[in-house]
Each structure stands twice: as structure tokens, then as C-alpha cells.
Motif scaffolding. Structure first.
Motif, PDB file in Angstrom:
ATOM      1  N   ILE A   4      72.672  72.561  26.082  1.00 15.23           N
ATOM      2  CA  ILE A   4      73.033  71.141  26.105  1.00 15.23           C
ATOM      3  C   ILE A   4      71.816  70.306  25.709  1.00 15.23           C
ATOM      4  CG2 ILE A   4      73.757  69.239  27.586  1.00 15.23           C
ATOM      5  CD1 ILE A   4      75.204  71.375  29.295  1.00 15.23           C
ATOM      6  N   LYS A   5      72.010  69.414  24.759  1.00 16.05           N
ATOM      7  CA  LYS A   5      70.941  68.503  24.341  1.00 16.05           C
ATOM      8  C   LYS A   5      70.667  67.515  25.465  1.00 16.05           C
ATOM      9  CE  LYS A   5      72.342  68.885  19.572  1.00 16.05           C
ATOM     10  NZ  LYS A   5      73.055  68.260  18.476  1.00 16.05           N
ATOM     11  N   ILE A   6      69.403  67.174  25.625  1.00 20.51           N
ATOM     12  CA  ILE A   6      69.038  66.279  26.727  1.00 20.51           C
ATOM     13  C   ILE A   6      69.708  64.913  26.585  1.00 20.51           C
ATOM     14  CG2 ILE A   6      66.906  65.359  25.737  1.00 20.51           C
ATOM     15  CD1 ILE A   6      65.740  65.733  28.668  1.00 20.51           C
ATOM     16  N   GLY A   7      70.035  64.515  25.360  1.00 20.86           N
ATOM     17  CA  GLY A   7      70.737  63.250  25.145  1.00 20.86           C
ATOM     18  C   GLY A   7      72.154  63.240  25.706  1.00 20.86           C
ATOM     19  N   SER A  57      64.393  60.738  34.158  1.00 21.37           N
ATOM     20  CA  SER A  57      65.115  59.560  33.681  1.00 21.37           C
ATOM     21  C   SER A  57      65.052  59.608  32.164  1.00 21.37           C
ATOM     22  CB  SER A  57      64.492  58.259  34.215  1.00 21.37           C
ATOM     23  OG  SER A  57      63.195  58.096  33.697  1.00 21.37           O
ATOM     24  N   GLY A  58      66.033  58.994  31.516  1.00 25.11           N
ATOM     25  CA  GLY A  58      66.049  59.028  30.054  1.00 25.11           C
ATOM     26  C   GLY A  58      65.907  60.457  29.551  1.00 25.11           C
ATOM     27  N   ASN A  59      64.922  60.676  28.683  1.00 26.17           N
ATOM     28  CA  ASN A  59      64.659  62.004  28.127  1.00 26.17           C
ATOM     29  C   ASN A  59      63.367  62.617  28.663  1.00 26.17           C
ATOM     30  OD1 ASN A  59      66.940  61.597  26.631  1.00 26.17           O
ATOM     31  ND2 ASN A  59      65.897  61.269  24.697  1.00 26.17           N
ATOM     32  N   THR A  60      62.915  62.156  29.803  1.00 26.54           N
ATOM     33  CA  THR A  60      61.664  62.641  30.389  1.00 26.54           C
ATOM     34  C   THR A  60      61.947  63.775  31.372  1.00 26.54           C
ATOM     35  OG1 THR A  60      60.680  60.446  30.187  1.00 26.54           O
ATOM     36  CG2 THR A  60      59.615  61.991  31.699  1.00 26.54           C
ATOM     37  N   TYR A 105      66.746  77.455  37.962  1.00 20.72           N
ATOM     38  CA  TYR A 105      65.579  78.327  37.829  1.00 20.72           C
ATOM     39  C   TYR A 105      64.532  77.680  36.932  1.00 20.72           C
ATOM     40  CZ  TYR A 105      68.103  79.673  33.563  1.00 20.72           C
ATOM     41  OH  TYR A 105      68.789  79.656  32.374  1.00 20.72           O
ATOM     42  N   PHE A 106      63.323  78.247  36.970  1.00 22.92           N
ATOM     43  CA  PHE A 106      62.264  77.838  36.059  1.00 22.92           C
ATOM     44  C   PHE A 106      62.252  78.789  34.879  1.00 22.92           C
ATOM     45  CE2 PHE A 106      60.563  76.126  40.089  1.00 22.92           C
ATOM     46  CZ  PHE A 106      60.441  74.809  39.704  1.00 22.92           C
ATOM     47  N   GLU A 107      62.119  78.220  33.677  1.00 21.21           N
ATOM     48  CA  GLU A 107      62.065  79.023  32.454  1.00 21.21           C
ATOM     49  C   GLU A 107      60.951  78.477  31.580  1.00 21.21           C
ATOM     50  OE1 GLU A 107      65.640  80.716  30.112  1.00 21.21           O
ATOM     51  OE2 GLU A 107      65.223  78.744  29.226  1.00 21.21           O
ATOM     52  N   THR A 108      60.196  79.365  30.942  1.00 22.93           N
ATOM     53  CA  THR A 108      59.141  78.890  30.049  1.00 22.93           C
ATOM     54  C   THR A 108      59.767  78.351  28.769  1.00 22.93           C
ATOM     55  OG1 THR A 108      58.810  81.103  29.138  1.00 22.93           O
ATOM     56  CG2 THR A 108      57.343  80.435  30.929  1.00 22.93           C
ATOM     57  N   GLN A 109      59.232  77.237  28.306  1.00 19.98           N
ATOM     58  CA  GLN A 109      59.685  76.581  27.089  1.00 19.98           C
ATOM     59  C   GLN A 109      58.465  76.183  26.268  1.00 19.98           C
ATOM     60  OE1 GLN A 109      63.333  75.487  26.501  1.00 19.98           O
ATOM     61  NE2 GLN A 109      63.334  77.289  27.827  1.00 19.98           N
ATOM     62  N   GLN A 110      58.639  76.167  24.950  1.00 17.66           N
ATOM     63  CA  GLN A 110      57.604  75.686  24.040  1.00 17.66           C
ATOM     64  C   GLN A 110      58.136  74.466  23.312  1.00 17.66           C
ATOM     65  OE1 GLN A 110      56.913  79.220  21.670  1.00 17.66           O
ATOM     66  NE2 GLN A 110      55.144  79.760  22.932  1.00 17.66           N
ATOM     67  N   PHE A 111      57.238  73.497  23.070  1.00 18.55           N
ATOM     68  CA  PHE A 111      57.625  72.255  22.428  1.00 18.55           C
ATOM     69  C   PHE A 111      56.693  71.981  21.263  1.00 18.55           C
ATOM     70  CE2 PHE A 111      58.794  72.048  26.888  1.00 18.55           C
ATOM     71  CZ  PHE A 111      60.130  71.668  26.810  1.00 18.55           C
ATOM     72  N   LEU A 154      56.981  65.158  30.489  1.00 25.89           N
ATOM     73  CA  LEU A 154      57.032  65.332  29.041  1.00 25.89           C
ATOM     74  C   LEU A 154      58.246  64.581  28.509  1.00 25.89           C
ATOM     75  CD1 LEU A 154      55.867  66.868  26.556  1.00 25.89           C
ATOM     76  CD2 LEU A 154      57.404  68.747  27.153  1.00 25.89           C
ATOM     77  N   ASP A 155      58.031  63.741  27.488  1.00 26.34           N
ATOM     78  CA  ASP A 155      59.124  63.006  26.854  1.00 26.34           C
ATOM     79  C   ASP A 155      59.689  63.828  25.701  1.00 26.34           C
ATOM     80  OD1 ASP A 155      58.901  60.759  28.530  1.00 26.34           O
ATOM     81  OD2 ASP A 155      57.318  59.918  27.286  1.00 26.34           O
ATOM     82  N   LEU A 156      61.014  63.976  25.673  1.00 21.07           N
ATOM     83  CA  LEU A 156      61.690  64.760  24.649  1.00 21.07           C
ATOM     84  C   LEU A 156      62.536  63.866  23.758  1.00 21.07           C
ATOM     85  CD1 LEU A 156      62.945  67.765  26.841  1.00 21.07           C
ATOM     86  CD2 LEU A 156      60.797  67.545  25.574  1.00 21.07           C
ATOM     87  N   ASP A 157      62.984  64.427  22.631  1.00 18.71           N
ATOM     88  CA  ASP A 157      63.932  63.747  21.750  1.00 18.71           C
ATOM     89  C   ASP A 157      65.349  64.014  22.240  1.00 18.71           C
ATOM     90  OD1 ASP A 157      61.912  62.824  20.009  1.00 18.71           O
ATOM     91  OD2 ASP A 157      61.938  64.708  18.891  1.00 18.71           O
ATOM     92  N   ASP A 158      66.289  63.134  21.890  1.00 19.31           N
ATOM     93  CA  ASP A 158      67.700  63.297  22.287  1.00 19.31           C
ATOM     94  C   ASP A 158      68.260  64.664  21.942  1.00 19.31           C
ATOM     95  OD1 ASP A 158      68.149  60.865  23.471  1.00 19.31           O
ATOM     96  OD2 ASP A 158      69.292  60.007  21.810  1.00 19.31           O
ATOM     97  N   SER A 159      67.795  65.246  20.853  1.00 17.96           N
ATOM     98  CA  SER A 159      68.363  66.510  20.370  1.00 17.96           C
ATOM     99  C   SER A 159      67.709  67.750  20.974  1.00 17.96           C
ATOM    100  CB  SER A 159      68.254  66.573  18.846  1.00 17.96           C
ATOM    101  OG  SER A 159      66.898  66.510  18.456  1.00 17.96           O
ATOM    102  N   ASP A 160      66.682  67.576  21.799  1.00 19.43           N
ATOM    103  CA  ASP A 160      66.009  68.744  22.408  1.00 19.43           C
ATOM    104  C   ASP A 160      66.912  69.395  23.448  1.00 19.43           C
ATOM    105  OD1 ASP A 160      63.666  68.642  20.937  1.00 19.43           O
ATOM    106  OD2 ASP A 160      62.683  67.290  22.354  1.00 19.43           O
ATOM    107  N   ALA A 161      66.924  70.725  23.428  1.00 20.75           N
ATOM    108  CA  ALA A 161      67.720  71.511  24.376  1.00 20.75           C
ATOM    109  C   ALA A 161      66.913  72.737  24.747  1.00 20.75           C
ATOM    110  CB  ALA A 161      69.049  71.915  23.735  1.00 20.75           C
ATOM    111  N   PRO A 162      67.172  73.308  25.923  1.00 22.44           N
ATOM    112  CA  PRO A 162      66.466  74.545  26.287  1.00 22.44           C
ATOM    113  C   PRO A 162      66.813  75.651  25.290  1.00 22.44           C
ATOM    114  CG  PRO A 162      68.026  73.889  28.017  1.00 22.44           C
ATOM    115  CD  PRO A 162      68.137  72.913  26.917  1.00 22.44           C
TER     116      PRO A 162
END
Length: 163
Positions: A4-7, A57-60, A105-111, A154-162
Motif C-alpha cells: 500500500i502506498k503511503i498516500g 502524520s501526512g507522509n512522515t 513488525y519491524f522490517e528493514t527498508q532502504q530509501f 523520515l518524509d516519504l513521497d505519496d507513492s512510497d510503499a514498503p
């Protein structure tokens, strides 16, 4: 698995409070909001797995350490609920709308543009649908982690997803 995209996370809400005494240093957090899905199914019953970030909040989002700095994922104790809050049944049809399971759960992610492998809080859930459209689900998560964890935002873009 559908990421799911964060947006798609609507009106995320987050409150937190640190607990400090001689023996305990914890960060208590509550995350709540809804997620727009718009998932449609006919017959037979369809089961779909989703996963998403939980924004402050928002995309943070919050990160809870970095494996490149030898951090370990923090201990996680949580209470959570995920429930359908917007469903439309197909006309004159038998229907099912359920949240079959959920976990946190916690999962490692790269941005892009951010170094390291960051531990991010992930909500995963499975829905069951028959003859209808699941428009939204709601979530409420209460958790606590050690306050000594390397915590950042960390601020993400609307289209960012895990991933």
C-alpha cells in the motif's frame, strides 16, 4: 502481497509519551487512521494480503534504528486492531467482508537518498471478500519500544510503499 502506498493512508493520527523512571525507559505510541483500498471481488471468496507503513502524520514515518550502525530491531510489544470501515456489497448477492488476520513488525527498508537499512514499523493484514468492494479499513495500534532505540523521522513521497 499488495504493498500500500503511503498516500493511501487517510488522516493518520499519532500520539506518544516517554516513560522514564529508575528502571524503565520506554516510548509509548498510538497510531490510528484508515487506509483507502478500493479492492473489488466477486466469487469465489478472495483473500488478499496487504502491507503498509504507519505514518505519524501526512507522509512522515518513524524509523527505529539502522542495521548499518549495528542496531538491532527494538523489542516490540503491541496491541492492535484492523477492521473494515467501508464496504459495498454487490446487489442481491451473498457477501463476505472480513479482516482475517493482522500483525505488526519491524522490517528493514532502504530509501533513495538515505543511507542504511532502516527499521520501519509495518502493518500487514489479510482480508477476505466475496461479492463486494472493500473501500477502507481502519486501524488502531498501541505499542511501546525501548526509549534508547535510535529513533528518527523520515518524509516519504505519496507513492512510497514498503518493499
Amino acid at each position: 502481497m499488495t504493498d500500500i502506498k503511503i498516500g493511501q493512508v487517510d488522516i493518520p493520527t499519532h500520539v506518544e509519551w516517554p516513560i522514564r523512571d529508575n528502571e524503565t525507559q520506554l516510548l509509548f505510541e498510538v497510531y490510528a487512521g484508515s487506509i483507502a483500498l478500493g479492492t473489488n471481488a466477486g466469487t469465489p471468496t478472495t483473500h488478499i494480503n496487504f502491507k503498509t507503513y504507519l505514518p505519524l502524520s501526512g507522509n512522515t514515518i518513524r524509523t527505529y534504528g539502522d542495521t548499518s550502525q549495528s542496531d538491532e530491531p527494538p523489542a516490540l510489544e503491541a496491541a492492535l486492531i484492523v477492521t473494515p470501515i467501508g464496504f459495498q456489497a454487490h446487489e442481491d448477492e451473498e457477501f463476505i467482508c472480513s479482516v482475517d488476520s493482522f500483525k505488526l513488525y519491524f522490517e528493514t527498508q532502504q530509501f533513495t537518498g538515505v543511507g542504511g537499512n532502516l527499521f520501519c514499523l509495518i502493518l500487514e493484514f489479510r482480508v477476505g471478500l466475496l461479492n463486494g468492494t472493500l473501500h477502507k479499513i481502519g486501524y488502531n495500534v498501541t505499542l511501546h519500544t525501548p526509549l534508547t532505540t535510535n529513533i528518527h523521522t523520515l518524509d516519504l513521497d505519496d507513492s512510497d510503499a514498503p518493499h
